[in-house]
Design a protein around this motif. Structure first.
Motif, PDB file in Angstrom:
ATOM      1  N   ALA A 186     -23.958  -5.049 -43.354  1.00 49.27           N
ATOM      2  CA  ALA A 186     -24.469  -6.123 -42.498  1.00 49.27           C
ATOM      3  C   ALA A 186     -23.612  -6.396 -41.278  1.00 49.27           C
ATOM      4  O   ALA A 186     -24.117  -6.895 -40.264  1.00 49.27           O
ATOM      5  CB  ALA A 186     -24.615  -7.410 -43.316  1.00 49.27           C
ATOM      6  N   ASP A 187     -22.316  -6.099 -41.342  1.00 52.70           N
ATOM      7  CA  ASP A 187     -21.431  -6.425 -40.229  1.00 52.70           C
ATOM      8  C   ASP A 187     -21.463  -5.348 -39.158  1.00 52.70           C
ATOM      9  O   ASP A 187     -22.031  -4.269 -39.339  1.00 52.70           O
ATOM     10  CB  ASP A 187     -20.014  -6.697 -40.737  1.00 52.70           C
ATOM     11  CG  ASP A 187     -19.880  -8.105 -41.296  1.00 52.70           C
ATOM     12  OD1 ASP A 187     -20.146  -9.054 -40.537  1.00 52.70           O
ATOM     13  OD2 ASP A 187     -19.546  -8.257 -42.477  1.00 52.70           O
ATOM     14  N   ARG A 188     -20.850  -5.647 -38.026  1.00 53.23           N
ATOM     15  CA  ARG A 188     -20.911  -4.779 -36.859  1.00 53.23           C
ATOM     16  C   ARG A 188     -19.499  -4.456 -36.363  1.00 53.23           C
ATOM     17  O   ARG A 188     -18.543  -5.214 -36.599  1.00 53.23           O
ATOM     18  CB  ARG A 188     -21.694  -5.459 -35.731  1.00 53.23           C
ATOM     19  CG  ARG A 188     -23.084  -5.947 -36.138  1.00 53.23           C
ATOM     20  CD  ARG A 188     -24.098  -4.841 -36.218  1.00 53.23           C
ATOM     21  NE  ARG A 188     -25.397  -5.315 -36.693  1.00 53.23           N
ATOM     22  CZ  ARG A 188     -26.334  -5.884 -35.929  1.00 53.23           C
ATOM     23  NH1 ARG A 188     -26.103  -6.054 -34.627  1.00 53.23           N
ATOM     24  NH2 ARG A 188     -27.479  -6.263 -36.446  1.00 53.23           N
ATOM     25  N   ILE A 189     -19.399  -3.370 -35.634  1.00 47.78           N
ATOM     26  CA  ILE A 189     -18.125  -2.939 -35.064  1.00 47.78           C
ATOM     27  C   ILE A 189     -17.890  -3.641 -33.738  1.00 47.78           C
ATOM     28  O   ILE A 189     -18.788  -3.728 -32.895  1.00 47.78           O
ATOM     29  CB  ILE A 189     -18.107  -1.415 -34.880  1.00 47.78           C
ATOM     30  CG1 ILE A 189     -18.207  -0.718 -36.256  1.00 47.78           C
ATOM     31  CG2 ILE A 189     -16.859  -0.959 -34.141  1.00 47.78           C
ATOM     32  CD1 ILE A 189     -18.381   0.785 -36.177  1.00 47.78           C
ATOM     33  N   VAL A 190     -16.673  -4.133 -33.539  1.00 49.33           N
ATOM     34  CA  VAL A 190     -16.288  -4.830 -32.302  1.00 49.33           C
ATOM     35  C   VAL A 190     -15.359  -3.967 -31.451  1.00 49.33           C
ATOM     36  O   VAL A 190     -15.490  -3.933 -30.230  1.00 49.33           O
ATOM     37  CB  VAL A 190     -15.627  -6.190 -32.625  1.00 49.33           C
ATOM     38  CG1 VAL A 190     -15.208  -6.908 -31.348  1.00 49.33           C
ATOM     39  CG2 VAL A 190     -16.570  -7.070 -33.443  1.00 49.33           C
ATOM     40  N   THR A 191     -14.416  -3.297 -32.079  1.00 51.73           N
ATOM     41  CA  THR A 191     -13.545  -2.373 -31.352  1.00 51.73           C
ATOM     42  C   THR A 191     -13.368  -1.098 -32.167  1.00 51.73           C
ATOM     43  O   THR A 191     -13.470  -1.102 -33.393  1.00 51.73           O
ATOM     44  CB  THR A 191     -12.142  -2.955 -31.063  1.00 51.73           C
ATOM     45  OG1 THR A 191     -11.423  -3.103 -32.293  1.00 51.73           O
ATOM     46  CG2 THR A 191     -12.217  -4.282 -30.336  1.00 51.73           C
ATOM     47  N   VAL A 192     -13.093  -0.023 -31.451  1.00 48.34           N
ATOM     48  CA  VAL A 192     -12.745   1.251 -32.073  1.00 48.34           C
ATOM     49  C   VAL A 192     -11.543   1.811 -31.325  1.00 48.34           C
ATOM     50  O   VAL A 192     -11.433   1.667 -30.103  1.00 48.34           O
ATOM     51  CB  VAL A 192     -13.892   2.281 -31.983  1.00 48.34           C
ATOM     52  CG1 VAL A 192     -13.477   3.607 -32.628  1.00 48.34           C
ATOM     53  CG2 VAL A 192     -15.168   1.755 -32.631  1.00 48.34           C
ATOM     54  N   ALA A 193     -10.646   2.441 -32.069  1.00 48.06           N
ATOM     55  CA  ALA A 193      -9.548   3.191 -31.459  1.00 48.06           C
ATOM     56  C   ALA A 193      -9.496   4.576 -32.083  1.00 48.06           C
ATOM     57  O   ALA A 193      -9.611   4.724 -33.305  1.00 48.06           O
ATOM     58  CB  ALA A 193      -8.214   2.483 -31.655  1.00 48.06           C
ATOM     59  N   LEU A 194      -9.358   5.576 -31.229  1.00 51.95           N
ATOM     60  CA  LEU A 194      -9.078   6.943 -31.653  1.00 51.95           C
ATOM     61  C   LEU A 194      -7.753   7.342 -31.017  1.00 51.95           C
ATOM     62  O   LEU A 194      -7.581   7.206 -29.803  1.00 51.95           O
ATOM     63  CB  LEU A 194     -10.178   7.901 -31.204  1.00 51.95           C
ATOM     64  CG  LEU A 194     -11.563   7.699 -31.821  1.00 51.95           C
ATOM     65  CD1 LEU A 194     -12.555   8.701 -31.241  1.00 51.95           C
ATOM     66  CD2 LEU A 194     -11.526   7.825 -33.340  1.00 51.95           C
ATOM     67  N   VAL A 195      -6.834   7.803 -31.839  1.00 57.23           N
ATOM     68  CA  VAL A 195      -5.517   8.207 -31.361  1.00 57.23           C
ATOM     69  C   VAL A 195      -5.320   9.679 -31.706  1.00 57.23           C
ATOM     70  O   VAL A 195      -5.216  10.040 -32.876  1.00 57.23           O
ATOM     71  CB  VAL A 195      -4.391   7.350 -31.969  1.00 57.23           C
ATOM     72  CG1 VAL A 195      -3.028   7.853 -31.503  1.00 57.23           C
ATOM     73  CG2 VAL A 195      -4.573   5.886 -31.586  1.00 57.23           C
ATOM     74  N   HIS A 196      -5.282  10.510 -30.675  1.00 57.93           N
ATOM     75  CA  HIS A 196      -5.045  11.944 -30.859  1.00 57.93           C
ATOM     76  C   HIS A 196      -3.542  12.162 -30.825  1.00 57.93           C
ATOM     77  O   HIS A 196      -2.866  11.849 -29.843  1.00 57.93           O
ATOM     78  CB  HIS A 196      -5.726  12.736 -29.739  1.00 57.93           C
ATOM     79  CG  HIS A 196      -5.620  14.210 -29.907  1.00 57.93           C
ATOM     80  ND1 HIS A 196      -4.667  14.967 -29.272  1.00 57.93           N
ATOM     81  CD2 HIS A 196      -6.349  15.085 -30.664  1.00 57.93           C
ATOM     82  CE1 HIS A 196      -4.810  16.232 -29.618  1.00 57.93           C
ATOM     83  NE2 HIS A 196      -5.822  16.333 -30.460  1.00 57.93           N
ATOM     84  N   SER A 197      -3.008  12.662 -31.925  1.00 57.19           N
ATOM     85  CA  SER A 197      -1.560  12.816 -32.082  1.00 57.19           C
ATOM     86  C   SER A 197      -1.213  14.284 -32.254  1.00 57.19           C
ATOM     87  O   SER A 197      -1.812  14.985 -33.071  1.00 57.19           O
ATOM     88  CB  SER A 197      -1.078  12.028 -33.304  1.00 57.19           C
ATOM     89  OG  SER A 197       0.277  12.292 -33.575  1.00 57.19           O
ATOM     90  N   VAL A 198      -0.235  14.742 -31.482  1.00 57.17           N
ATOM     91  CA  VAL A 198       0.231  16.126 -31.611  1.00 57.17           C
ATOM     92  C   VAL A 198       1.674  16.181 -32.096  1.00 57.17           C
ATOM     93  O   VAL A 198       2.303  17.232 -32.075  1.00 57.17           O
ATOM     94  CB  VAL A 198       0.087  16.884 -30.272  1.00 57.17           C
ATOM     95  CG1 VAL A 198      -1.370  17.031 -29.898  1.00 57.17           C
ATOM     96  CG2 VAL A 198       0.866  16.197 -29.161  1.00 57.17           C
ATOM     97  N   GLY A 199       2.201  15.042 -32.562  1.00 59.85           N
ATOM     98  CA  GLY A 199       3.559  15.002 -33.085  1.00 59.85           C
ATOM     99  C   GLY A 199       4.015  13.568 -33.249  1.00 59.85           C
ATOM    100  O   GLY A 199       3.359  12.636 -32.764  1.00 59.85           O
ATOM    101  N   PRO A 200       5.130  13.355 -33.963  1.00 59.43           N
ATOM    102  CA  PRO A 200       5.622  11.997 -34.174  1.00 59.43           C
ATOM    103  C   PRO A 200       5.976  11.312 -32.859  1.00 59.43           C
ATOM    104  O   PRO A 200       6.450  11.941 -31.918  1.00 59.43           O
ATOM    105  CB  PRO A 200       6.878  12.214 -35.036  1.00 59.43           C
ATOM    106  CG  PRO A 200       6.717  13.573 -35.629  1.00 59.43           C
ATOM    107  CD  PRO A 200       5.959  14.368 -34.623  1.00 59.43           C
ATOM    108  N   GLY A 201       5.734   9.992 -32.822  1.00 61.86           N
ATOM    109  CA  GLY A 201       6.145   9.210 -31.654  1.00 61.86           C
ATOM    110  C   GLY A 201       5.008   8.974 -30.687  1.00 61.86           C
ATOM    111  O   GLY A 201       4.075   9.783 -30.570  1.00 61.86           O
ATOM    112  N   ARG A 202       5.077   7.843 -29.987  1.00 61.86           N
ATOM    113  CA  ARG A 202       4.002   7.442 -29.081  1.00 61.86           C
ATOM    114  C   ARG A 202       3.849   8.395 -27.896  1.00 61.86           C
ATOM    115  O   ARG A 202       2.761   8.503 -27.327  1.00 61.86           O
ATOM    116  CB  ARG A 202       4.264   6.018 -28.576  1.00 61.86           C
ATOM    117  CG  ARG A 202       4.397   4.981 -29.678  1.00 61.86           C
ATOM    118  CD  ARG A 202       3.135   4.857 -30.513  1.00 61.86           C
ATOM    119  NE  ARG A 202       3.355   3.978 -31.656  1.00 61.86           N
ATOM    120  CZ  ARG A 202       3.557   4.396 -32.891  1.00 61.86           C
ATOM    121  NH1 ARG A 202       3.552   5.696 -33.171  1.00 61.86           N
ATOM    122  NH2 ARG A 202       3.760   3.542 -33.862  1.00 61.86           N
TER     123      ARG A 202
END
Length: 236
Positions: A25-41
């Motif tokens: 019944a609920d809806r999505i408000v935000t989505v995040a996709l994080v593509h990571s190729v190694g440790p650390g931001r």
């Protein structure tokens, strides 16, 4: 960690913030996709979506993620446009054998699939032509490999347990994803068999681990005279 480990290859972190906890019944408000190729931001590429869910965002949900109904209406994308983009990016990753990493990912995938159906869009499974896999869920893994540890197992609890550096406000979808990727790497350092596992094998193990955990919890609920309502399938 072996240089041949899947953890040394790209990962795609996934998280949603929603109007509530009912995947039907609920809806999505935000989505995040994080593509990571190694440790650390420095090794992460982040994509985020703010969505107008087409309904009021209840006050409890607003307190969790900080997004008001008015803000979502004014600045949010139409759900069909945003979620079509999200689903196709997830499908592209899985087609390239890049696993989806999501904490309690069964919730995020279930609500996404339900939203796509409601909007008349192809689901992620339909886009792939097969089950959604591989998925890696640090919550499922932690429950299985440290089964007898007492205490809660929320993301914030695992961040503290594994000494993960927190560099933003949790319940902001992109921050949650980055923290989830850090927790996964910390889990693999503690339990090296995770890194050594074949991804397809690890996915199947998580199906069995989740089922065992849910069955155990349902037996507990029955003994307490409560309705055994833990879903035994994973990730959908």
């Amino acid at each position: 960690m072996s240089t041949s480990s899947w953890l040394d290859r790209p990962l795609l972190g996934f998280d949603t913030e929603t109007t509530g906890t009912d995947v039907a019944a609920d809806r999505i408000v935000t989505v995040a996709l994080v593509h990571s190729v190694g440790p650390g931001r420095a090794h992460e590429t982040v994509a985020t979506w703010l969505i107008d869910p087409g309904m009021d965002i209840p006050e409890p949900a607003q307190r969790v993620h900080g997004i008001s109904t008015a803000h979502a209406r004014e600045h949010g994308m139409a759900p069909a446009e945003a979620l079509a983009e999200v689903a196709e990016m997830l499908a592209d990753a899985l087609r390239a054998d890049v696993p989806i990493v999501a904490f309690n990912g069964s919730f995020d995938l279930q609500i996404l699939e339900n939203e796509l159906r409601r909007l008349g869009l192809p689901t992620l499974a339909e886009r792939l032509g097969h089950d959604i896999a591989p998925v890696v869920d640090p919550l499922v893994i932690d429950r299985a490999l440290d089964r007898w540890r007492k205490g809660k197992r929320r993301l914030v609890d695992l961040i503290e347990l594994y000494g993960v550096q927190q560099d933003g406000a949790l319940h902001t979808a992109d921050v949650d994803v980055s923290a989830t990727l850090d927790v996964l790497r910390a889990l693999a350092a503690k339990f090296p068999e995770i890194a050594r596992a074949d991804l397809a094998e690890l996915h199947q193990k998580q199906i069995a681990w989740h089922r065992e955990s849910a069955e155990s919890f349902n037996r507990y609920l029955q003994k307490q005279g409560k309705t055994p309502d833990a879903k035994e399938t994973w990730p959908l």
